[in-house]
Structures are given as C-alpha cells and as structure tokens.
Design an enzyme around this catalytic site. Structure first.
Site, PDB file in Angstrom:
ATOM      1  N   ALA A 316       5.498  30.015   4.601  1.00 52.32           N
ATOM      2  CA  ALA A 316       4.802  29.138   3.512  1.00 52.32           C
ATOM      3  C   ALA A 316       5.263  29.245   2.371  1.00 52.32           C
ATOM      4  O   ALA A 316       5.826  30.313   2.041  1.00 52.32           O
ATOM      5  CB  ALA A 316       3.220  29.216   3.705  1.00 52.32           C
ATOM      6  N   LYS A 317       4.830  28.324   1.414  1.00 50.74           N
ATOM      7  CA  LYS A 317       5.158  28.409  -0.067  1.00 50.74           C
ATOM      8  C   LYS A 317       4.236  27.605  -0.771  1.00 50.74           C
ATOM      9  O   LYS A 317       3.613  26.506  -0.456  1.00 50.74           O
ATOM     10  CB  LYS A 317       6.605  28.137  -0.310  1.00 50.74           C
ATOM     11  N   GLY A 318       3.947  27.973  -1.958  1.00 53.49           N
ATOM     12  CA  GLY A 318       3.006  27.240  -2.886  1.00 53.49           C
ATOM     13  C   GLY A 318       3.468  27.382  -4.321  1.00 53.49           C
ATOM     14  O   GLY A 318       4.161  28.035  -4.632  1.00 53.49           O
ATOM     15  N   ASP A 357       4.744  35.197  -6.975  1.00 51.21           N
ATOM     16  CA  ASP A 357       6.041  34.624  -7.013  1.00 51.21           C
ATOM     17  C   ASP A 357       6.400  34.438  -8.452  1.00 51.21           C
ATOM     18  O   ASP A 357       5.666  35.059  -9.187  1.00 51.21           O
ATOM     19  CB  ASP A 357       6.097  33.116  -6.187  1.00 51.21           C
TER      20      ASP A 357
END
Length: 626
Positions: A316-318, A357
């Site tokens: 996943a990434k946001g 991040d």
C-alpha cells in the site's frame, strides 16, 4: 500544408456539420424549376417558385450565420496566436515556442467562470499575460482554458495548484504528455485533417521534471518491470491482470483551518494494492508532487518488496499533496488528523498498516495512532515507525539506511569486495541517506560526495560524516560545510566513485544522464530512481544495479518487527533488531541470486520474479477464481 481548395471544402463541410444537411447549389435549383412557366398552365409551377424563394432565403440565412461563425472562430484563433496573417503565412515557429515556454492548459474549468477569475486563481504563480476560455464552434465553453504567463518560471508554480479548487470543481493542468509529474492528459476529439489549421497548438512542456528530461511515468515504469517478470515466469494472462490491478484506491479531500484563520484544502491518497500475503503495508508521504500514478506505482512496489523480503505483508502507499515546510506544526497535526478521520475505517492492525515516508516522521505516526484510537480503542500496531514511548521499535529510525548497507555488503561479497576502501557518492541526505553514509563511514568506506535539496559537498579524501550530520543539524543545510568544497548537486550522479547511492526522489537516473554515470555499482536506496531506459544503458555499460525493491526493504522489514512486538506486547533490544535485519537482508539476496541463475536474468528481474512468484502463489492458493 493545406492543399488548394481545402478551405472551400472545409467551409462547406463545416456548414453541413452545423445544420445537418447538404446545401444545394443555386445553379442546380434553377435547372430544376422552369421560371418562365405560367401559373395558369401548371398549378405546381407556383408551388415550385414559392419553394425556390424559401430555399434562397434559407440559403442566405445560412450564409450569414456561417459567416458569423467564421468570424467567431477567427477571433478565438487570433487570441490563441494560431491564426494566419493576411499573407497566408503562419506565425513563426520561434514565436510559438516562446509562447509555449510560458503557457499551460487548464481543464475542468467551471463553465460559469470568467477569464478574470482564472487569472485571479493563478496570480500567486506569476504575472498572467492573458487567459482564453476555449469554446466550441457555437461559442460555448469547452471546460478548458489557455493561460499565458509573462514569466517562464510561473508555469512551475502553476503546477503546484494542480489539485486546487475553483468554483467547487477541481482545476487541473493539462498537456499531451502524461509522463510529466503534475500533468494530466488532454483528451480532445480525434484529429480531423480538414480542421488541422484551425486546431489550437498545444504547449510543449518545457520544464525539467524532478527526474530529469525524459523521465518515465513511475507507474508505467513499474508496470513495464512487472510485465517483463511475468513473461519470464510464464504467468497466465488472467493471473497477471489480477495482480496488476489495485485492491482499492482512496482519494479524500482534507480541509483544515490555517493558523491565520483561513481555510485550505489538500488532496490525500491511499492505494491498497494487494493483501494476498497479509495486511497491506506502506508509507504515507507529504510532498507537493504526490499524485495518483506515483502512489499507485509505489503501492505496487511495496507488494513486491514485502514478498522479496519474505515478510507477511501486501503493498500500500499513501500521501498528501502538500509542502510540509510551508506548514506549522499545528497545521501539520490538523492535516494528519483530518486525513486519518477520512480513512480510519479502511486501515487497521490486520488490514492496512501505514508508516513514515518522505515528509513524515514518528510524530506524524503518533498523531495517526491517537486519532485512530479515538474510533477503535488503543491500537499501537495500526502504524509503525512510532516514537519509542508509544510502542516504536528500537532500530527503526536507522532501519532503511542500515538495510542499504547490509544489501551493499551482500552484493560486494559476490564480487570479492568489501565496503572498506571503496568510494561512495550519496544523493539525498535525509533519514536514509544520512544513516547509510554514517554506517558506510563507520565500516571504513570513503564517502566522497553528498547532496540534498540544500546543496552538495565533495571531498576526494573522504567527508567526515559525523561532522557533516552535526553541521546540517545546526544550520539546516549542507551549504558552506567547512570539511569539503561545494559542488553542483546535478553533478553528483555522474561523479567519479565506486558506489553510487541515490536516496532521494525517483527517476533521477534517466536516458539523458545514464551514459555519463561513472560508478561501478548503483544501490537504489530511493524508490524507482532508475528509469527502464537508463537501466538498459547502464546494463550495457556493465554497471551492477541493486534494485530498490530489495535494497531499501530494511525499513519495511523492521516495521514488521515493530508490528510483531506490538501484537505480542513484548519489545526487543536493538541488538536483536539489527541481527534479525541482517539475517533477512542476507537471505533475500541469496534468493534473488537463485532466481537470477534459474532464469538467466539481471538482479532487477531476479528480484521482481522472486516477489511476483510469491504473490502469485499466495493468490492462487487462496482460490482467487472462486
């Protein structure tokens, strides 16, 4: 160039398109009717004469309206700078290029807005020379506008307004190319050869993307590597398609009050790619260049990265499209809490576990933990990368940089080398770059060049890394560091060294600079730092590239350790964390080499085939076709 008669043909067909019928020629009409016939001789003659008069009147009306349309079209073309002069020659190419260099298209403009309102929207970017609302042949707005600035640099600033609001509708920058960060594709009608001289020219993106000229779209590059690995493994096309499509894509609007009382809106994203091997896992970044394609690509990379490291996670990434340094601590907290409120039902300890991040840190994770716990009770395992006092793991802060060093050691051992005595150039001196540089320095490596957004420094005899870290902490910059001389940050990637370690943004190595790289080894500490075109060029040069989905997996590996500790309620010592990290990194490299030997491929394809094979097996075992 138009052929003789094209304009007459164009005019006739334009009138046919407007009114939906073929216009009879006047000569044809007169041939069909005998104007000398007397009404008493033929009752139809009178009717025919009347019809002829009506047709002539209609023809005259059509010609007048068509003339008005041509005048309107000419006026628009004149404003766009694309109309021909009286001699029939087009505006010079140099003049068009000059306009292109300071112009953009914007799409999804509210039909009720005026050029003045569009100009006001962009006035913070620079001086607006003119705004043209594009219209169709009936004079109705198309939903696109053409904005020309006085200053060339203003276009760069305008790109940052990509997700801003105008009359309640999103205002997006548009262009023909989609491989430029911040740009959306302009989709018009299929080109018509008869109207090619009428179509306004599209501005050519003149600026350099953050990855350099020719940088490939991150999602396109990731998909390209994925498909290459799928071909090597011989995956079924249905399985391949299933693995490529994200599980869920989330887009939310986060409106917060600023410290001065004004309201501001930001767009947040979360892409959950795959959960076949376990909860989805990936960072949240705060950066102005965050967009759906980038987040999608990074989420996909997290799926393969977790599989390569052999930890039970999906990808996943946001991110939120904002500039953290322009926001106060209280504004960042409000933004983080609003974002968490919008997605709290879609993340969780066994669903999706965020982490820090770019532009975020342990404090950001603490805010997410607190806001999430308001809805679901105390849940320390909902995020990783937390402060130690809130359940964070020892060694997590240095994990990605330390993992880069362990990966480098594993690679060099294959070629009978060690870190000691080799020279290193490190692009990016944030969390990952600074820790990697510090550990390389401790192990006897000579870091001869370092750069970040504030500047670059070099020293052929080796930089004192602890002193450089202390200098940056005190001044906030690498500029004027007394232990070395300043250099152009753009030259670091082609600086003479044994090992190049890009730790910053993606796409920095591309076909424009790959031929000038002098390093023998490249350790991809950043996500997607090398474009596929650059990958091919560097491979032909004999440069060994350690791919990102393995090289920077130390962070997600120790995040897994933190998650395990939170669930068990039993915390580890830092020595145990580092020992387990080295074991995982060494084992993963051996597995990658095994795939390279099996399929006779390079390290990148070895890593992709390893990760892809594990995810595909898990997907099939769970019965995805049921």
């Amino acid at each position: 160039m138009d052929q003789p008669g094209d304009h007459e043909y164009d005019q006739e067909h334009e009138e046919e398109e407007v009114y939906g019928g073929e216009i009879p020629y006047e000569g044809d009409m007169e041939d069909d009717v005998d104007m000398s016939a007397r009404p008493e001789e033929d009752e139809n003659a009178d009717r025919s004469a009347k019809e002829l008069e009506d047709m002539k009147k209609r023809l005259k009306e059509i010609e007048e309206e068509a003339g008005a349309l041509r005048e309107m079209q000419a006026k628009v073309e004149k404003e766009m700078g694309a109309v021909q002069d009286s001699s029939g020659t087009s505006a010079s190419l140099a003049e068009k290029e000059e306009v292109d260099a300071r112009s953009i298209y914007v799409g999804n403009v509210d039909y009720a807005c005026t050029p003045e309102e569009v100009q006001q929207h962009f006035q913070s970017c620079g001086t607006v020379n003119r705004v043209t609302i594009l219209t169709d042949k009936f004079g109705q707005p198309k939903g696109f506008a053409y904005v020309e600035f006085v200053e060339v640099d203003a276009v760069q600033n305008a790109l940052l307004l990509n997700e801003s609001e105008l009359h309640g509708r999103q205002l997006k920058v548009s262009a023909k190319r989609t491989n430029v960060p911040g740009m959306k594709q302009f989709r018009g009608r299929r080109p018509n050869p008869y109207f090619r001289f009428r179509r306004p020219f599209m501005p050519v993106p003149f600026y350099q993307p953050y990855g350099g000229y020719g940088a490939m779209n991150a999602l396109a590059a990731t998909n390209r590597n994925f498909r290459a690995a799928a071909r090597i493994l011989g995956l079924d096309s249905k399985v391949e398609k299933s693995l490529l499509i994200p599980f869920r894509e989330i887009k939310v609007e986060c409106t917060i009050p600023k410290d001065d009382g004004t309201l501001v809106s930001y767009i947040g994203f979360r892409v959950q790619h795959d959960n076949s091997r376990g909860p989805m896992k990936g960072g949240i970044r705060y950066h102005p260049e965050v967009d759906p394609d980038e987040v999608n690509a990074l989420a996909q990379l997290m799926t393969w990265k977790s599989a390569v490291a052999d930890i039970p996670y999906g990808g996943a990434k946001g991110g939120i499209g904002c500039t953290p340094r322009d926001l106060s601590t209280s504004e960042l907290e409000r933004l983080t809490r609003v974002f968490t409120q919008k997605i709290h039902d879609l993340i969780g300890t066994h669903t999706d576990v965020p982490a820090p991040d770019m532009g975020t840190n342990s404090q950001t994770m603490a805010w997410i933990l607190d806001e999430y716990s308001k809805f679901h009770g105390h849940s320390p395992a909902v995020v990783t990368g937390k402060p130690i006092d809130l359940g964070g793991s020892l060694g997590r802060e240095a994990a990605t940089g330390r993992g880069v060093v362990f990966a480098t050691e594993a690679l060099l051992a294959e070629y009978g080398k060690s870190i000691e005595g080799l020279t290193f150039a490190i692009q990016g001196f944030g969390n990952v770059g600074s820790w990697a540089a510090k550990i390389f320095h401790e192990k006897g490596g000579k870091v001869i060049a370092v750069s970040d957004i504030t500047g670059a420094v070099k020293n052929p005899n080796g930089i004192d890394i602890p002193a450089l870290i202390a200098f940056k902490e005190s001044t906030g910059s690498l500029y004027n560091f007394p232990g070395g001389e300043s250099m152009n940050p753009n030259e670091l990637l082609v600086h003479e060294c044994d090992v190049l370690v890009p730790c910053a943004l993606g796409g920095v190595l591309n076909k424009e600079n790959a031929t000038h790289v002098k390093a023998k080894y490249i350790i991809e500490a950043a996500n997607h730092p090398t474009d596929p075109e650059a990958d091919e060029i560097l491979s032909k040069k004999g440069v060994i590239i350690l791919p990102d989905i393995y090289a920077n997996s130390g962070g997600v590996t120790v995040s897994y350790f933190e998650w395990v500790q939170n669930i068990q309620g039993f915390m580890w010592e830092e020595e145990q964390v580092n020992k387990e990290l080295k074991k995982y990194m060494t084992k993963a490299f051996k597995n990658i080499k095994g795939m390279c030997q099996t399929h006779e491929c390079n390290l990148r394809m070895g890593a992709f085939t390893l990760g892809l094979n594990r995810v595909a097996r898990a997907t099939l075992l769970r019965g995805w076709e049921a």
